[in-house]
Scaffold this motif. Sequence first.
Motif, PDB file in Angstrom:
ATOM      1  N   ALA A   1       5.317 -14.531  -2.888  1.00 43.06           N
ATOM      2  CA  ALA A   1       4.049 -14.015  -3.362  1.00 43.06           C
ATOM      3  C   ALA A   1       3.708 -12.534  -2.996  1.00 43.06           C
ATOM      4  O   ALA A   1       4.065 -11.900  -1.857  1.00 43.06           O
ATOM      5  N   GLY A   2       3.352 -11.761  -4.109  1.00 42.56           N
ATOM      6  CA  GLY A   2       3.266 -10.328  -3.747  1.00 42.56           C
ATOM      7  C   GLY A   2       1.841 -10.029  -4.364  1.00 42.56           C
ATOM      8  O   GLY A   2       1.171 -10.683  -4.946  1.00 42.56           O
ATOM      9  N   GLY A   3       1.774  -8.804  -4.642  1.00 39.12           N
ATOM     10  CA  GLY A   3       0.417  -8.121  -5.015  1.00 39.12           C
ATOM     11  C   GLY A   3       0.359  -6.708  -5.714  1.00 39.12           C
ATOM     12  O   GLY A   3       1.273  -5.975  -5.552  1.00 39.12           O
ATOM     13  N   ILE A   4      -0.352  -6.706  -6.760  1.00 42.03           N
ATOM     14  CA  ILE A   4      -0.541  -5.428  -7.522  1.00 42.03           C
ATOM     15  C   ILE A   4      -1.963  -4.898  -7.440  1.00 42.03           C
ATOM     16  O   ILE A   4      -2.910  -5.645  -7.875  1.00 42.03           O
ATOM     17  N   THR A   5      -2.298  -3.578  -7.346  1.00 40.46           N
ATOM     18  CA  THR A   5      -3.422  -3.003  -7.465  1.00 40.46           C
ATOM     19  C   THR A   5      -3.402  -1.756  -8.307  1.00 40.46           C
ATOM     20  O   THR A   5      -2.506  -1.207  -8.173  1.00 40.46           O
ATOM     21  N   VAL A   6      -4.367  -1.660  -9.336  1.00 42.77           N
ATOM     22  CA  VAL A   6      -4.333  -0.768 -10.324  1.00 42.77           C
ATOM     23  C   VAL A   6      -5.609   0.260  -9.888  1.00 42.77           C
ATOM     24  O   VAL A   6      -6.421   0.077  -9.610  1.00 42.77           O
ATOM     25  N   ASP A   7      -4.932   1.312  -9.620  1.00 39.03           N
ATOM     26  CA  ASP A   7      -6.059   2.860  -9.880  1.00 39.03           C
ATOM     27  C   ASP A   7      -6.304   3.268 -10.899  1.00 39.03           C
ATOM     28  O   ASP A   7      -5.362   4.005 -11.993  1.00 39.03           O
ATOM     29  N   HIS A   8      -7.454   3.021 -11.821  1.00 34.56           N
ATOM     30  CA  HIS A   8      -7.894   3.541 -12.872  1.00 34.56           C
ATOM     31  C   HIS A   8      -8.239   4.958 -13.046  1.00 34.56           C
ATOM     32  O   HIS A   8      -8.421   5.655 -14.058  1.00 34.56           O
ATOM     33  N   GLY A   9      -8.400   5.626 -11.884  1.00 31.79           N
ATOM     34  CA  GLY A   9      -8.692   7.100 -11.859  1.00 31.79           C
ATOM     35  C   GLY A   9      -9.952   7.385 -12.333  1.00 31.79           C
ATOM     36  O   GLY A   9     -10.172   8.494 -12.823  1.00 31.79           O
ATOM     37  N   LEU A  10     -10.978   6.406 -12.209  1.00 33.45           N
ATOM     38  CA  LEU A  10     -12.253   6.959 -13.014  1.00 33.45           C
ATOM     39  C   LEU A  10     -13.232   7.178 -11.649  1.00 33.45           C
ATOM     40  O   LEU A  10     -14.363   7.329 -12.242  1.00 33.45           O
ATOM     41  N   GLN A  11     -12.995   7.105 -10.766  1.00 31.65           N
ATOM     42  CA  GLN A  11     -13.993   7.325  -9.629  1.00 31.65           C
ATOM     43  C   GLN A  11     -13.197   8.289  -8.672  1.00 31.65           C
ATOM     44  O   GLN A  11     -11.896   8.304  -8.316  1.00 31.65           O
ATOM     45  N   ALA A  12     -14.034   9.227  -7.905  1.00 31.06           N
ATOM     46  CA  ALA A  12     -13.527  10.094  -6.795  1.00 31.06           C
ATOM     47  C   ALA A  12     -12.823   9.305  -5.813  1.00 31.06           C
ATOM     48  O   ALA A  12     -13.715   8.160  -5.266  1.00 31.06           O
ATOM     49  N   GLY A  13     -11.832   9.479  -5.176  1.00 32.36           N
ATOM     50  CA  GLY A  13     -11.155   8.977  -4.226  1.00 32.36           C
ATOM     51  C   GLY A  13     -10.572   7.608  -4.541  1.00 32.36           C
ATOM     52  O   GLY A  13     -10.141   6.469  -3.465  1.00 32.36           O
ATOM     53  N   SER A  14     -10.573   7.138  -5.835  1.00 35.38           N
ATOM     54  CA  SER A  14      -9.840   5.971  -6.229  1.00 35.38           C
ATOM     55  C   SER A  14      -8.448   5.791  -5.907  1.00 35.38           C
ATOM     56  O   SER A  14      -7.939   4.715  -5.453  1.00 35.38           O
ATOM     57  N   ASP A  15      -7.715   6.733  -5.601  1.00 34.24           N
ATOM     58  CA  ASP A  15      -6.245   6.577  -5.178  1.00 34.24           C
ATOM     59  C   ASP A  15      -6.239   6.142  -3.875  1.00 34.24           C
ATOM     60  O   ASP A  15      -5.514   5.315  -3.346  1.00 34.24           O
ATOM     61  N   LEU A  16      -7.204   6.680  -2.722  1.00 35.06           N
ATOM     62  CA  LEU A  16      -7.136   6.472  -1.620  1.00 35.06           C
ATOM     63  C   LEU A  16      -7.620   4.803  -1.373  1.00 35.06           C
ATOM     64  O   LEU A  16      -7.116   4.024  -0.436  1.00 35.06           O
ATOM     65  N   ARG A  17      -8.427   4.500  -2.137  1.00 33.30           N
ATOM     66  CA  ARG A  17      -8.942   3.187  -2.056  1.00 33.30           C
ATOM     67  C   ARG A  17      -7.862   2.029  -2.447  1.00 33.30           C
ATOM     68  O   ARG A  17      -7.764   0.821  -2.164  1.00 33.30           O
ATOM     69  N   ALA A  18      -7.126   2.373  -3.623  1.00 33.94           N
ATOM     70  CA  ALA A  18      -6.008   1.484  -3.981  1.00 33.94           C
ATOM     71  C   ALA A  18      -5.048   1.654  -2.804  1.00 33.94           C
ATOM     72  O   ALA A  18      -4.500   0.267  -2.758  1.00 33.94           O
ATOM     73  N   GLU A  19      -4.701   2.507  -2.170  1.00 37.75           N
ATOM     74  CA  GLU A  19      -3.823   2.185  -0.768  1.00 37.75           C
ATOM     75  C   GLU A  19      -4.474   1.481  -0.097  1.00 37.75           C
ATOM     76  O   GLU A  19      -3.815   0.907   0.778  1.00 37.75           O
ATOM     77  N   GLU A  20      -5.753   1.492   0.277  1.00 33.26           N
ATOM     78  CA  GLU A  20      -6.312   0.575   1.197  1.00 33.26           C
ATOM     79  C   GLU A  20      -6.063  -0.895   0.801  1.00 33.26           C
ATOM     80  O   GLU A  20      -6.087  -1.633   1.605  1.00 33.26           O
ATOM     81  N   VAL A  21      -6.383  -1.046  -0.425  1.00 34.14           N
ATOM     82  CA  VAL A  21      -6.245  -2.396  -0.963  1.00 34.14           C
ATOM     83  C   VAL A  21      -4.690  -2.932  -0.858  1.00 34.14           C
ATOM     84  O   VAL A  21      -4.524  -3.822  -0.347  1.00 34.14           O
ATOM     85  N   ALA A  22      -3.952  -1.993  -0.887  1.00 30.57           N
ATOM     86  CA  ALA A  22      -2.464  -2.294  -0.912  1.00 30.57           C
ATOM     87  C   ALA A  22      -2.037  -2.710   0.405  1.00 30.57           C
ATOM     88  O   ALA A  22      -1.331  -3.808   0.904  1.00 30.57           O
ATOM     89  N   LEU A  23      -2.688  -1.888   1.505  1.00 27.02           N
ATOM     90  CA  LEU A  23      -2.593  -2.243   2.940  1.00 27.02           C
ATOM     91  C   LEU A  23      -2.891  -3.514   3.230  1.00 27.02           C
ATOM     92  O   LEU A  23      -2.475  -4.370   3.857  1.00 27.02           O
ATOM     93  N   ARG A  24      -4.357  -3.967   2.699  1.00 26.17           N
ATOM     94  CA  ARG A  24      -5.024  -5.253   3.038  1.00 26.17           C
ATOM     95  C   ARG A  24      -4.011  -6.363   2.547  1.00 26.17           C
ATOM     96  O   ARG A  24      -3.861  -7.290   3.310  1.00 26.17           O
ATOM     97  N   MET A  25      -3.446  -6.235   1.403  1.00 25.67           N
ATOM     98  CA  MET A  25      -2.631  -7.146   0.893  1.00 25.67           C
ATOM     99  C   MET A  25      -1.177  -7.367   1.784  1.00 25.67           C
ATOM    100  O   MET A  25      -0.996  -8.373   1.905  1.00 25.67           O
ATOM    101  N   ARG A  26      -0.969  -6.423   2.128  1.00 27.87           N
ATOM    102  CA  ARG A  26       0.381  -6.176   2.997  1.00 27.87           C
ATOM    103  C   ARG A  26       0.031  -7.067   4.312  1.00 27.87           C
ATOM    104  O   ARG A  26       1.040  -7.837   4.953  1.00 27.87           O
ATOM    105  N   GLU A  27      -1.210  -6.939   4.961  1.00 28.38           N
ATOM    106  CA  GLU A  27      -1.596  -7.238   6.281  1.00 28.38           C
ATOM    107  C   GLU A  27      -1.844  -8.835   6.119  1.00 28.38           C
ATOM    108  O   GLU A  27      -1.739  -9.705   6.884  1.00 28.38           O
ATOM    109  N   LEU A  28      -1.951  -9.389   4.741  1.00 32.34           N
ATOM    110  CA  LEU A  28      -1.898 -10.814   4.463  1.00 32.34           C
ATOM    111  C   LEU A  28      -0.875 -11.503   4.316  1.00 32.34           C
ATOM    112  O   LEU A  28      -0.454 -12.631   4.288  1.00 32.34           O
ATOM    113  N   GLY A  29       0.522 -10.688   4.380  1.00 27.99           N
ATOM    114  CA  GLY A  29       1.754 -11.031   4.336  1.00 27.99           C
ATOM    115  C   GLY A  29       2.340 -11.048   2.953  1.00 27.99           C
ATOM    116  O   GLY A  29       3.425 -11.556   2.728  1.00 27.99           O
TER     117      GLY A  29
END
Length: 342
Positions: free
Chosen positions: A71-99
């Motif tokens: 089981a893996g995960g993908i998060t997509v950064d649409h670049g439509l909001q300020a800081g969206s790249d950082l938010r995408a990395e946070e989501v990626a980190l949360r998924m890693r923490e889930l294993g």
Amino acid sequence: MGPHPAVAAIRLAVRRVLHDILTEASTEHTMARVHERPFAPLVLVACSGGADSMALASALAFEAPKLGIRAGGITVDHGLQAGSDLRAEEVALRMRELGLAPIESIAVSVGRDGGPEAAARDARYAALDAAAERHGAAAILLGHTRDDQAETVLLGLARGSGIRSLSGMAAVSGAGGRYRRPFLHLDRHTARKACMEQSLPVWDDPHNTDPAYTRSRLRHEGLPALEKALGKGVVEALARTAQLSRDDADALDAWASQVETSVRDASGLLECAKLYALPPAVRRRVLRRAAIEAGAPAGSLFARHIEEVDRLITGWRGQGAINLPGKVVAQRQGGRLVIRQG
């Protein structure tokens, strides 16, 4: 003591879908006669960080190991909001923490075709398709809920695009059944409650409350107004309508596919007299299929286009050619309907 009912519900929904994926993938594996290593298909979750997709990610992380599924995960950064790249990395980190692994954060460029919502959706699915190919994933799980389904049905009704549009989102869609939606029978509140019970951090996308977006207005104004006027149960009724409409649309599509060769002449041209004898719902499906085969983009081919072509069959008055999307032209010639690139 077992998990909270909301957590149990999302896990059960995911477990059922994973069983289906495992059965299908195992069959393909056996047919391919690959025995060099233990078989463990990869399933990815598309996660935005919202409650629906976080609940889905957590359920996938919990259920997949039990079935021998990676089981893996993908998060997509649409670049439509300020800081969206950082938010995408946070989501990626949360998924890693889930294993979950592998994990990818993918930045996309959103165009303008079809409006901002459609353009973002197209960019997102293109990125997910590419990720599935890159990782050899058997499926990608999407967190659409029953509420999302109800909204999709109402949007289709507003477009007047016919029964297929009213059928909403399919539980299984995409090339080879790539996309799976385990939560179509669960409401949005259940997913959010499951996140709360598991102390999962959730990001609420401000676009979901921005009245500039049609779906947002429908969610926060349209549906509440319908429930006020008609009473509770509107969402459930719309979701049920979607399933019934999909069953009907699938049957009509199959009928159209079966009769298509019988309404063509020896050279492959459509015969107007034979088309006229078909039920309207079947005839219009044959016409739509023919237009797409000629090069008309399916996403740009609307009911009004097909109605204009249909009038060449049912309301023939010597009218000229009909211009369709994709530079496709439909015209009647000597009792035949010719649909081709202009």
